[in-house]
Design an enzyme around this catalytic site. Structure first.
Site, short mmCIF file in Angstrom:
data_model
loop_
_atom_site.label_atom_id
_atom_site.label_comp_id
_atom_site.label_asym_id
_atom_site.label_seq_id
_atom_site.Cartn_x
_atom_site.Cartn_y
_atom_site.Cartn_z
N GLU A 1 10.75 1.72 9.69
CA GLU A 1 11.61 2.88 9.37
C GLU A 1 10.79 4.11 9.69
O GLU A 1 9.85 4.44 8.95
CB GLU A 1 12.00 2.85 7.89
CG GLU A 1 12.80 1.64 7.47
CD GLU A 1 14.18 1.62 8.07
OE1 GLU A 1 14.68 2.69 8.48
OE2 GLU A 1 14.76 0.53 8.16
N CYS B 1 13.25 11.98 5.58
CA CYS B 1 13.49 11.54 6.96
C CYS B 1 14.94 11.79 7.36
O CYS B 1 15.25 11.86 8.55
CB CYS B 1 13.14 10.07 7.10
SG CYS B 1 13.99 9.06 5.88
N LYS C 1 0.84 -1.20 0.00
CA LYS C 1 0.00 0.00 0.00
C LYS C 1 0.87 1.24 0.00
O LYS C 1 1.63 1.47 0.94
CB LYS C 1 -0.90 0.02 1.24
CG LYS C 1 -1.98 1.09 1.14
CD LYS C 1 -2.71 1.33 2.44
CE LYS C 1 -2.02 2.36 3.30
NZ LYS C 1 -1.88 3.68 2.68
#
Ligand code: NAD
Length: 485
Positions: free
Chosen positions: A253, A287, A178
Protein backbone atom coordinates in the site's frame (compact mmCIF):
# COMPACT_ATOMS: atom_id res chain seq x y z
CA UNK A 1 -4.24 -1.13 33.39
CA UNK A 2 -2.33 2.08 33.61
CA UNK A 3 -0.81 2.76 30.21
CA UNK A 4 1.74 5.53 29.99
CA UNK A 5 4.58 6.48 27.67
CA UNK A 6 7.93 5.31 29.13
CA UNK A 7 11.36 6.94 28.67
CA UNK A 8 12.48 3.75 26.92
CA UNK A 9 10.39 1.74 24.52
CA UNK A 10 11.20 -1.98 24.40
CA UNK A 11 10.81 -4.68 21.77
CA UNK A 12 8.08 -7.27 22.48
CA UNK A 13 9.51 -10.64 21.47
CA UNK A 14 8.34 -14.10 22.46
CA UNK A 15 6.00 -12.57 25.04
CA UNK A 16 8.79 -10.63 26.84
CA UNK A 17 9.96 -7.04 26.72
CA UNK A 18 13.55 -6.82 25.51
CA UNK A 19 16.23 -4.27 24.77
CA UNK A 20 17.83 -4.36 21.30
CA UNK A 21 20.65 -6.94 21.20
CA UNK A 22 23.15 -4.37 19.86
CA UNK A 23 22.36 -1.95 22.72
CA UNK A 24 21.69 0.79 20.14
CA UNK A 25 18.85 3.29 20.61
CA UNK A 26 17.24 6.11 18.63
CA UNK A 27 15.68 9.36 19.83
CA UNK A 28 11.92 9.72 19.74
CA UNK A 29 10.71 13.30 19.31
CA UNK A 30 7.44 15.11 19.92
CA UNK A 31 7.11 17.14 16.69
CA UNK A 32 4.80 19.68 18.29
CA UNK A 33 7.43 20.75 20.82
CA UNK A 34 10.67 19.56 19.22
CA UNK A 35 11.58 17.74 22.46
CA UNK A 36 13.13 14.27 22.52
CA UNK A 37 11.00 12.50 25.10
CA UNK A 38 11.89 8.83 24.78
CA UNK A 39 14.33 6.33 23.30
CA UNK A 40 13.36 3.60 20.90
CA UNK A 41 15.34 0.43 20.02
CA UNK A 42 17.51 0.62 16.91
CA UNK A 43 16.93 -3.07 16.23
CA UNK A 44 18.79 -4.96 13.55
CA UNK A 45 18.98 -8.37 11.85
CA UNK A 46 19.86 -10.12 15.15
CA UNK A 47 16.62 -8.94 16.76
CA UNK A 48 14.69 -9.90 13.64
CA UNK A 49 16.16 -13.39 13.79
CA UNK A 50 15.15 -13.71 17.43
CA UNK A 51 11.62 -12.50 16.61
CA UNK A 52 11.25 -14.97 13.74
CA UNK A 53 12.38 -17.82 16.00
CA UNK A 54 9.78 -16.86 18.62
CA UNK A 55 7.07 -16.63 15.97
CA UNK A 56 8.01 -19.99 14.42
CA UNK A 57 7.86 -21.64 17.84
CA UNK A 58 4.38 -20.22 18.47
CA UNK A 59 2.94 -21.03 15.03
CA UNK A 60 1.94 -24.73 15.38
CA UNK A 61 -0.24 -24.00 18.42
CA UNK A 62 -1.70 -20.69 17.25
CA UNK A 63 -2.55 -21.97 13.78
CA UNK A 64 -4.46 -24.83 15.41
CA UNK A 65 -6.23 -22.65 17.96
CA UNK A 66 -9.98 -22.74 17.21
CA UNK A 67 -11.42 -19.63 15.54
CA UNK A 68 -13.67 -19.02 18.58
CA UNK A 69 -10.61 -18.76 20.83
CA UNK A 70 -8.73 -16.50 18.42
CA UNK A 71 -11.88 -14.37 18.26
CA UNK A 72 -12.04 -14.18 22.07
CA UNK A 73 -8.45 -12.97 22.45
CA UNK A 74 -8.54 -10.50 19.55
CA UNK A 75 -11.86 -9.10 20.68
CA UNK A 76 -10.40 -8.66 24.15
CA UNK A 77 -7.56 -6.64 22.60
CA UNK A 78 -10.20 -4.43 20.94
CA UNK A 79 -11.90 -3.88 24.31
CA UNK A 80 -8.63 -2.99 26.00
CA UNK A 81 -7.84 -0.47 23.25
CA UNK A 82 -11.25 1.12 23.84
CA UNK A 83 -10.78 1.11 27.62
CA UNK A 84 -7.45 2.90 27.20
CA UNK A 85 -8.56 5.37 24.55
CA UNK A 86 -7.40 8.47 26.42
CA UNK A 87 -3.88 7.20 27.11
CA UNK A 88 -3.43 5.83 23.59
CA UNK A 89 -4.74 9.01 21.96
CA UNK A 90 -2.38 11.17 24.00
CA UNK A 91 0.55 8.92 23.12
CA UNK A 92 -0.38 9.07 19.42
CA UNK A 93 -0.62 12.84 19.44
CA UNK A 94 2.67 13.30 21.31
CA UNK A 95 4.43 11.02 18.83
CA UNK A 96 2.82 12.23 15.63
CA UNK A 97 1.79 15.87 16.16
CA UNK A 98 -1.82 15.35 15.09
CA UNK A 99 -4.61 17.07 17.04
CA UNK A 100 -5.65 15.15 20.14
CA UNK A 101 -9.31 15.32 19.12
CA UNK A 102 -8.39 13.53 15.87
CA UNK A 103 -6.51 10.76 17.69
CA UNK A 104 -9.49 10.30 20.00
CA UNK A 105 -12.15 10.38 17.30
CA UNK A 106 -10.41 8.55 14.48
CA UNK A 107 -7.07 6.83 15.10
CA UNK A 108 -7.67 4.92 18.30
CA UNK A 109 -11.33 3.92 17.72
CA UNK A 110 -10.32 2.61 14.31
CA UNK A 111 -7.52 0.51 15.84
CA UNK A 112 -10.13 -1.15 18.07
CA UNK A 113 -12.46 -1.62 15.08
CA UNK A 114 -9.69 -3.31 13.12
CA UNK A 115 -9.28 -5.99 15.77
CA UNK A 116 -13.03 -6.46 16.26
CA UNK A 117 -13.73 -6.55 12.53
CA UNK A 118 -11.27 -9.36 11.77
CA UNK A 119 -11.95 -11.19 15.03
CA UNK A 120 -15.63 -11.48 14.11
CA UNK A 121 -14.79 -12.02 10.43
CA UNK A 122 -13.16 -15.38 11.07
CA UNK A 123 -16.35 -16.59 12.76
CA UNK A 124 -18.18 -16.08 9.47
CA UNK A 125 -15.62 -17.09 6.88
CA UNK A 126 -16.18 -20.01 4.53
CA UNK A 127 -14.44 -21.45 1.50
CA UNK A 128 -15.53 -22.60 -1.93
CA UNK A 129 -16.34 -26.01 -3.26
CA UNK A 130 -16.56 -27.03 -6.94
CA UNK A 131 -18.62 -30.05 -7.80
CA UNK A 132 -17.74 -32.04 -10.97
CA UNK A 133 -21.27 -33.30 -11.54
CA UNK A 134 -21.18 -36.62 -9.68
CA UNK A 135 -17.58 -37.42 -10.66
CA UNK A 136 -15.62 -35.57 -8.04
CA UNK A 137 -15.83 -32.79 -5.53
CA UNK A 138 -13.21 -30.11 -5.05
CA UNK A 139 -13.02 -28.01 -1.96
CA UNK A 140 -10.66 -25.21 -1.03
CA UNK A 141 -8.86 -25.07 2.27
CA UNK A 142 -7.52 -21.71 3.37
CA UNK A 143 -4.56 -22.24 5.64
CA UNK A 144 -2.44 -19.66 7.48
CA UNK A 145 0.87 -18.95 5.76
CA UNK A 146 3.18 -19.20 8.77
CA UNK A 147 5.26 -16.27 9.99
CA UNK A 148 4.41 -13.02 8.24
CA UNK A 149 5.91 -9.52 8.37
CA UNK A 150 3.86 -6.34 8.84
CA UNK A 151 5.53 -2.96 8.32
CA UNK A 152 3.65 0.31 8.73
CA UNK A 153 4.17 4.09 8.36
CA UNK A 154 3.91 7.09 10.70
CA UNK A 155 0.88 8.97 9.42
CA UNK A 156 -1.85 6.85 11.06
CA UNK A 157 0.38 4.86 13.39
CA UNK A 158 -1.81 2.51 15.46
CA UNK A 159 -4.63 2.61 12.89
CA UNK A 160 -2.49 1.20 10.07
CA UNK A 161 -0.36 -1.07 12.27
CA UNK A 162 -3.48 -2.89 13.53
CA UNK A 163 -5.05 -2.91 10.05
CA UNK A 164 -2.35 -5.44 9.10
CA UNK A 165 -1.75 -7.28 12.35
CA UNK A 166 -5.42 -8.01 13.07
CA UNK A 167 -6.18 -9.98 9.86
CA UNK A 168 -2.79 -11.72 9.99
CA UNK A 169 -3.42 -12.98 13.53
CA UNK A 170 -7.10 -13.71 12.92
CA UNK A 171 -6.18 -15.95 9.98
CA UNK A 172 -3.89 -17.98 12.27
CA UNK A 173 -0.46 -16.60 11.37
CA UNK A 174 2.27 -15.52 13.74
CA UNK A 175 3.54 -12.01 13.12
CA UNK A 176 6.77 -10.04 13.19
CA UNK A 177 5.65 -6.42 13.04
CA UNK A 178 7.49 -3.13 12.84
CA UNK A 179 5.84 0.26 13.28
CA UNK A 180 7.49 3.38 11.92
CA UNK A 181 10.52 4.41 13.95
CA UNK A 182 9.12 7.96 13.77
CA UNK A 183 5.97 7.01 15.76
CA UNK A 184 6.71 3.87 17.81
CA UNK A 185 4.85 4.65 21.05
CA UNK A 186 1.34 3.29 20.47
CA UNK A 187 2.75 0.06 19.01
CA UNK A 188 4.71 -0.37 22.25
CA UNK A 189 1.55 0.28 24.30
CA UNK A 190 -0.26 -2.25 22.10
CA UNK A 191 2.28 -4.88 23.09
CA UNK A 192 1.36 -4.31 26.76
CA UNK A 193 -2.32 -4.65 25.82
CA UNK A 194 -1.70 -7.89 23.92
CA UNK A 195 0.08 -9.43 26.90
CA UNK A 196 -2.76 -8.39 29.19
CA UNK A 197 -5.33 -9.82 26.74
CA UNK A 198 -3.66 -13.24 26.93
CA UNK A 199 -2.23 -13.41 23.41
CA UNK A 200 0.15 -16.39 23.66
CA UNK A 201 3.89 -15.66 23.69
CA UNK A 202 5.48 -15.36 20.25
CA UNK A 203 2.20 -15.00 18.32
CA UNK A 204 2.81 -11.27 17.85
CA UNK A 205 6.34 -9.89 18.00
CA UNK A 206 6.79 -6.13 17.80
CA UNK A 207 10.20 -4.83 16.80
CA UNK A 208 11.26 -1.21 16.79
CA UNK A 209 13.87 0.16 14.43
CA UNK A 210 14.59 1.94 11.16
CA UNK A 211 13.71 0.88 7.63
CA UNK A 212 17.14 0.17 6.16
CA UNK A 213 18.39 -1.93 9.13
CA UNK A 214 15.34 -3.51 10.76
CA UNK A 215 12.59 -3.27 8.09
CA UNK A 216 14.80 -4.63 5.32
CA UNK A 217 15.97 -7.51 7.60
CA UNK A 218 12.31 -8.49 8.12
CA UNK A 219 11.72 -8.46 4.36
CA UNK A 220 14.87 -10.48 3.61
CA UNK A 221 14.47 -13.10 6.37
CA UNK A 222 13.80 -16.52 4.79
CA UNK A 223 11.57 -17.49 7.72
CA UNK A 224 9.07 -14.75 6.85
CA UNK A 225 6.73 -15.95 4.15
CA UNK A 226 4.66 -12.86 3.35
CA UNK A 227 5.07 -9.11 3.74
CA UNK A 228 2.27 -6.65 4.22
CA UNK A 229 3.71 -3.18 3.81
CA UNK A 230 2.26 0.34 3.92
CA UNK A 231 4.58 3.24 3.20
CA UNK A 232 6.36 5.07 0.43
CA UNK A 233 6.58 3.94 -3.17
CA UNK A 234 10.37 4.11 -2.84
CA UNK A 235 10.45 1.57 0.01
CA UNK A 236 7.76 -0.53 -1.71
CA UNK A 237 9.99 -0.87 -4.76
CA UNK A 238 12.94 -2.01 -2.62
CA UNK A 239 10.75 -4.52 -0.81
CA UNK A 240 9.36 -5.95 -4.05
CA UNK A 241 12.92 -6.44 -5.37
CA UNK A 242 14.02 -8.36 -2.25
CA UNK A 243 10.82 -10.40 -1.88
CA UNK A 244 10.43 -11.45 -5.52
CA UNK A 245 13.38 -13.88 -5.80
CA UNK A 246 12.17 -15.62 -2.62
CA UNK A 247 8.61 -15.79 -4.04
CA UNK A 248 7.18 -14.18 -0.93
CA UNK A 249 3.64 -12.97 -1.05
CA UNK A 250 3.57 -9.18 -0.91
CA UNK A 251 0.87 -6.61 -0.34
CA UNK A 252 2.07 -3.06 -0.95
CA UNK A 253 0.00 0.00 0.00
CA UNK A 254 2.02 2.92 -1.30
CA UNK A 255 1.81 6.62 -2.10
CA UNK A 256 -0.92 8.67 -3.71
CA UNK A 257 -1.45 11.94 -5.55
CA UNK A 258 -5.19 11.88 -5.53
CA UNK A 259 -7.45 14.04 -7.70
CA UNK A 260 -10.68 15.71 -6.59
CA UNK A 261 -12.93 16.25 -9.61
CA UNK A 262 -15.39 19.04 -8.87
CA UNK A 263 -18.22 19.67 -11.34
CA UNK A 264 -20.42 22.76 -11.37
CA UNK A 265 -23.55 20.77 -10.41
CA UNK A 266 -22.10 19.57 -7.09
CA UNK A 267 -23.70 20.07 -3.69
CA UNK A 268 -21.64 23.19 -3.02
CA UNK A 269 -21.61 23.33 0.78
CA UNK A 270 -20.94 19.66 1.27
CA UNK A 271 -18.24 19.71 -1.41
CA UNK A 272 -16.57 22.75 0.14
CA UNK A 273 -16.60 21.36 3.69
CA UNK A 274 -15.34 17.95 2.59
CA UNK A 275 -12.70 19.33 0.23
CA UNK A 276 -11.19 21.29 3.11
CA UNK A 277 -10.97 18.05 5.07
CA UNK A 278 -9.63 15.99 2.19
CA UNK A 279 -6.95 18.62 1.58
CA UNK A 280 -5.70 19.33 5.08
CA UNK A 281 -6.81 16.63 7.55
CA UNK A 282 -3.91 15.24 9.54
CA UNK A 283 -1.81 18.09 8.03
CA UNK A 284 -2.35 16.54 4.59
CA UNK A 285 -0.52 13.42 5.74
CA UNK A 286 -3.11 10.84 4.69
CA UNK A 287 -2.39 8.72 1.64
CA UNK A 288 -6.01 9.40 0.60
CA UNK A 289 -5.85 13.21 0.82
CA UNK A 290 -6.91 14.92 -2.41
CA UNK A 291 -3.89 17.02 -3.30
CA UNK A 292 -4.82 17.84 -6.91
CA UNK A 293 -8.07 19.76 -6.95
CA UNK A 294 -9.62 19.85 -10.44
CA UNK A 295 -12.48 22.32 -10.79
CA UNK A 296 -14.85 22.90 -13.71
CA UNK A 297 -13.95 26.19 -15.33
CA UNK A 298 -17.36 27.83 -14.85
CA UNK A 299 -17.04 27.65 -11.04
CA UNK A 300 -13.27 27.89 -10.77
CA UNK A 301 -13.05 31.53 -9.57
CA UNK A 302 -15.90 31.11 -7.09
CA UNK A 303 -14.34 27.91 -5.76
CA UNK A 304 -10.92 29.48 -5.45
CA UNK A 305 -12.17 32.49 -3.52
CA UNK A 306 -14.23 30.52 -1.01
CA UNK A 307 -11.73 27.67 -0.59
CA UNK A 308 -8.84 30.03 0.10
CA UNK A 309 -11.00 32.04 2.54
CA UNK A 310 -12.07 28.94 4.44
CA UNK A 311 -8.58 27.39 4.50
CA UNK A 312 -7.13 30.65 5.85
CA UNK A 313 -9.33 30.21 8.93
CA UNK A 314 -7.98 26.75 9.85
CA UNK A 315 -6.19 27.21 13.16
CA UNK A 316 -2.69 25.73 13.18
CA UNK A 317 -1.29 25.13 16.65
CA UNK A 318 -0.83 23.03 19.76
CA UNK A 319 -2.33 19.58 19.07
CA UNK A 320 -3.50 19.40 22.68
CA UNK A 321 -5.67 22.51 22.17
CA UNK A 322 -9.26 21.56 21.22
CA UNK A 323 -9.38 24.60 18.90
CA UNK A 324 -6.45 23.56 16.72
CA UNK A 325 -7.69 22.21 13.39
CA UNK A 326 -4.10 21.52 12.25
CA UNK A 327 -1.26 20.14 14.35
CA UNK A 328 2.44 19.64 13.63
CA UNK A 329 3.92 17.67 10.74
CA UNK A 330 5.58 14.49 11.89
CA UNK A 331 9.35 15.13 11.89
CA UNK A 332 12.06 17.62 11.04
CA UNK A 333 13.02 15.60 7.98
CA UNK A 334 9.45 15.63 6.74
CA UNK A 335 9.03 19.34 7.56
CA UNK A 336 12.07 20.09 5.43
CA UNK A 337 10.79 17.91 2.60
CA UNK A 338 7.41 19.68 2.52
CA UNK A 339 9.04 23.13 2.70
CA UNK A 340 11.39 22.21 -0.15
CA UNK A 341 8.42 21.11 -2.26
CA UNK A 342 6.71 24.44 -1.58
CA UNK A 343 9.89 26.17 -2.80
CA UNK A 344 9.89 23.92 -5.87
CA UNK A 345 6.26 24.80 -6.65
CA UNK A 346 7.24 28.47 -6.64
CA UNK A 347 10.23 27.77 -8.91
CA UNK A 348 7.94 25.92 -11.30
CA UNK A 349 5.88 29.09 -11.65
CA UNK A 350 3.06 28.23 -9.24
CA UNK A 351 1.06 31.16 -7.94
CA UNK A 352 0.82 30.96 -4.16
CA UNK A 353 -2.78 31.65 -3.12
CA UNK A 354 -2.38 30.83 0.57
CA UNK A 355 0.22 29.81 3.14
CA UNK A 356 3.63 28.52 2.14
CA UNK A 357 5.28 29.37 5.45
CA UNK A 358 6.16 27.66 8.72
CA UNK A 359 4.03 28.58 11.74
CA UNK A 360 5.69 29.40 15.07
CA UNK A 361 3.16 29.12 17.89
CA UNK A 362 3.99 30.75 21.22
CA UNK A 363 4.63 28.81 24.45
CA UNK A 364 4.94 25.03 24.67
CA UNK A 365 5.02 24.56 20.89
CA UNK A 366 7.56 27.28 20.03
CA UNK A 367 10.06 24.62 18.88
CA UNK A 368 7.45 22.62 16.95
CA UNK A 369 7.14 21.81 13.24
CA UNK A 370 4.05 23.53 11.89
CA UNK A 371 3.20 24.50 8.31
CA UNK A 372 0.39 26.73 7.06
CA UNK A 373 -2.30 25.24 4.83
CA UNK A 374 -0.88 26.00 1.38
CA UNK A 375 -2.68 26.42 -1.95
CA UNK A 376 -1.13 26.90 -5.40
CA UNK A 377 -2.60 27.50 -8.83
CA UNK A 378 -1.18 27.95 -12.30
CA UNK A 379 0.85 24.74 -12.46
CA UNK A 380 0.48 22.33 -15.36
CA UNK A 381 -0.32 18.65 -14.88
CA UNK A 382 3.17 17.44 -15.79
CA UNK A 383 5.21 19.54 -13.35
CA UNK A 384 6.85 17.89 -10.36
CA UNK A 385 4.50 19.58 -7.91
CA UNK A 386 1.56 17.87 -9.59
CA UNK A 387 3.33 14.57 -10.20
CA UNK A 388 5.17 13.93 -6.91
CA UNK A 389 3.60 13.11 -3.57
CA UNK A 390 4.12 15.96 -1.09
CA UNK A 391 2.26 14.37 1.84
CA UNK A 392 1.77 17.67 3.63
CA UNK A 393 -0.77 20.51 3.83
CA UNK A 394 -0.21 21.54 0.20
CA UNK A 395 -2.73 21.37 -2.65
CA UNK A 396 -2.88 22.67 -6.22
CA UNK A 397 -5.89 23.95 -8.17
CA UNK A 398 -6.39 23.27 -11.88
CA UNK A 399 -9.41 23.95 -14.04
CA UNK A 400 -11.07 21.84 -16.75
CA UNK A 401 -13.78 22.42 -19.35
CA UNK A 402 -15.01 18.94 -20.26
CA UNK A 403 -15.27 15.49 -18.71
CA UNK A 404 -12.54 14.33 -21.09
CA UNK A 405 -10.19 17.02 -19.88
CA UNK A 406 -11.03 16.25 -16.24
CA UNK A 407 -10.21 12.59 -16.86
CA UNK A 408 -6.99 13.42 -18.65
CA UNK A 409 -5.85 15.57 -15.71
CA UNK A 410 -6.98 13.01 -13.12
CA UNK A 411 -5.19 10.16 -14.88
CA UNK A 412 -1.96 12.07 -15.59
CA UNK A 413 -0.25 10.58 -12.57
CA UNK A 414 2.16 7.83 -11.65
CA UNK A 415 -0.20 7.08 -8.79
CA UNK A 416 -3.71 5.63 -8.63
CA UNK A 417 -4.80 5.30 -5.03
CA UNK A 418 -8.05 7.26 -4.65
CA UNK A 419 -10.19 9.94 -6.28
CA UNK A 420 -13.23 11.97 -5.27
CA UNK A 421 -15.93 13.00 -7.74
CA UNK A 422 -18.33 15.82 -6.96
CA UNK A 423 -21.46 15.93 -9.15
CA UNK A 424 -25.22 15.53 -8.71
CA UNK A 425 -25.50 13.89 -12.14
CA UNK A 426 -25.75 10.17 -11.43
CA UNK A 427 -24.82 9.09 -14.94
CA UNK A 428 -21.74 11.28 -14.94
CA UNK A 429 -20.71 10.01 -11.51
CA UNK A 430 -20.76 6.40 -12.74
CA UNK A 431 -19.11 7.30 -16.04
CA UNK A 432 -16.24 9.07 -14.33
CA UNK A 433 -15.88 6.46 -11.57
CA UNK A 434 -15.42 3.76 -14.22
CA UNK A 435 -12.71 5.72 -16.04
CA UNK A 436 -10.54 7.19 -13.31
CA UNK A 437 -7.46 5.01 -12.77
CA UNK A 438 -7.68 4.61 -9.00
CA UNK A 439 -8.46 1.73 -6.67
CA UNK A 440 -10.80 3.77 -4.46
CA UNK A 441 -13.40 6.22 -5.77
CA UNK A 442 -15.57 8.38 -3.56
CA UNK A 443 -18.63 10.05 -5.07
CA UNK A 444 -19.86 13.08 -3.10
CA UNK A 445 -17.95 12.01 0.00
CA UNK A 446 -14.42 11.34 1.22
CA UNK A 447 -12.88 8.82 3.60
CA UNK A 448 -16.16 7.07 4.14
CA UNK A 449 -14.79 3.63 4.95
CA UNK A 450 -16.50 0.26 5.05
CA UNK A 451 -13.89 -2.21 6.28
CA UNK A 452 -15.33 -4.95 4.04
CA UNK A 453 -14.36 -3.16 0.81
CA UNK A 454 -11.15 -3.75 -1.17
CA UNK A 455 -8.59 -1.10 -0.28
CA UNK A 456 -5.53 -0.37 -2.42
CA UNK A 457 -4.19 1.34 -5.48
CA UNK A 458 -3.37 1.13 -9.18
CA UNK A 459 0.01 1.96 -10.73
CA UNK A 460 2.70 3.21 -8.29
CA UNK A 461 0.19 3.16 -5.45
CA UNK A 462 0.82 -0.51 -4.90
CA UNK A 463 0.01 -4.16 -5.37
CA UNK A 464 -2.87 -6.08 -3.81
CA UNK A 465 -5.82 -5.07 -1.69
CA UNK A 466 -6.42 -4.88 2.03
CA UNK A 467 -9.75 -5.00 3.84
CA UNK A 468 -12.45 -7.63 4.32
CA UNK A 469 -11.96 -10.99 2.65
CA UNK A 470 -9.11 -9.56 0.56
CA UNK A 471 -6.99 -9.28 3.71
CA UNK A 472 -7.96 -12.72 4.99
CA UNK A 473 -7.22 -14.18 1.56
CA UNK A 474 -3.82 -12.49 1.50
CA UNK A 475 -2.90 -13.97 4.86
CA UNK A 476 -3.90 -17.53 3.89
CA UNK A 477 -2.80 -20.01 1.24
CA UNK A 478 -5.60 -21.61 -0.76
CA UNK A 479 -5.27 -25.35 -1.19
CA UNK A 480 -7.56 -27.31 -3.50
CA UNK A 481 -8.52 -30.84 -2.48
CA UNK A 482 -10.05 -32.99 -5.23
CA UNK A 483 -11.91 -36.15 -4.15
CA UNK A 484 -13.07 -38.56 -6.84
CA UNK A 485 -16.41 -39.99 -5.94
P1 NAD B 1 8.42 4.88 4.49
O1 NAD B 1 8.36 4.04 3.28
O2 NAD B 1 9.61 5.75 4.69
O3 NAD B 1 8.35 3.96 5.80
C1 NAD B 1 7.27 3.09 6.04
C2 NAD B 1 7.74 1.95 6.90
O4 NAD B 1 8.66 1.17 6.14
C3 NAD B 1 8.49 2.37 8.15
O5 NAD B 1 8.19 1.46 9.18
C4 NAD B 1 9.95 2.25 7.72
O6 NAD B 1 10.82 2.05 8.80
C5 NAD B 1 9.90 1.05 6.81
N1 NAD B 1 10.91 0.99 5.75
C6 NAD B 1 11.50 2.01 5.10
N2 NAD B 1 12.34 1.53 4.17
C7 NAD B 1 12.25 0.18 4.21
C8 NAD B 1 12.86 -0.88 3.49
N3 NAD B 1 13.73 -0.66 2.51
N4 NAD B 1 12.51 -2.15 3.79
C9 NAD B 1 11.62 -2.41 4.76
N5 NAD B 1 11.02 -1.45 5.50
C10 NAD B 1 11.33 -0.17 5.22
O7 NAD B 1 7.06 5.70 4.54
P2 NAD B 1 6.62 6.79 5.60
O8 NAD B 1 7.37 8.05 5.32
O9 NAD B 1 6.67 6.19 6.95
O10 NAD B 1 5.07 6.97 5.24
C11 NAD B 1 4.60 7.85 4.27
C12 NAD B 1 4.27 7.12 3.01
O11 NAD B 1 3.31 6.09 3.27
C13 NAD B 1 3.60 8.01 1.98
O12 NAD B 1 4.15 7.74 0.72
C14 NAD B 1 2.13 7.60 2.02
O13 NAD B 1 1.41 7.83 0.85
C15 NAD B 1 2.26 6.15 2.30
N6 NAD B 1 1.02 5.61 2.85
C16 NAD B 1 0.25 4.80 2.06
C17 NAD B 1 -0.96 4.31 2.54
C18 NAD B 1 -1.81 3.41 1.72
O14 NAD B 1 -2.72 2.77 2.28
N7 NAD B 1 -1.60 3.29 0.43
C19 NAD B 1 -1.38 4.65 3.83
C20 NAD B 1 -0.56 5.48 4.60
C21 NAD B 1 0.64 5.96 4.10
Amino acid sequence: MNLHAPDRILNFLGGSFREPISGMWMDNMNPATGDVYSQTPDSDAQDVDFAVGAAQAAFPKWSNTPAEERFRILNHIAELIENNLEALALAETNDNGKPLWLSKRVDIPRAASNFRFFATGILHSSTESHSMEGRAINYTLRQPIGVVGCISPWNLPLYLFTWKIAPALAAGNCVVAKPSEVTPMTAYLLSIICKEAGLPAGVLNILHGGGPKCGSAIVAHPGIKAISFTGSTRAGREIAAVAAPQFKKISLELGGKNPNLIFSDCDWDKMMRTTLQSSFSNQGQICLCGSRILVEESIYEKFKEEFVARASKLTVGDPLDENSRQGAVVSRLHFEKVMSMIAQAKQEGGKLLLGGEAVHPAGRCAGGLFIQPTIFEGLNEHCRTNMEEIFGPVVTLQSFRTEEEALMLANTSYYGLSATIWTQDVSRAHRMAAQVHSGIIWVNCWLLRDLRTPFGGFKNSGIGREGGWDALRFFTEPKNVCVEL
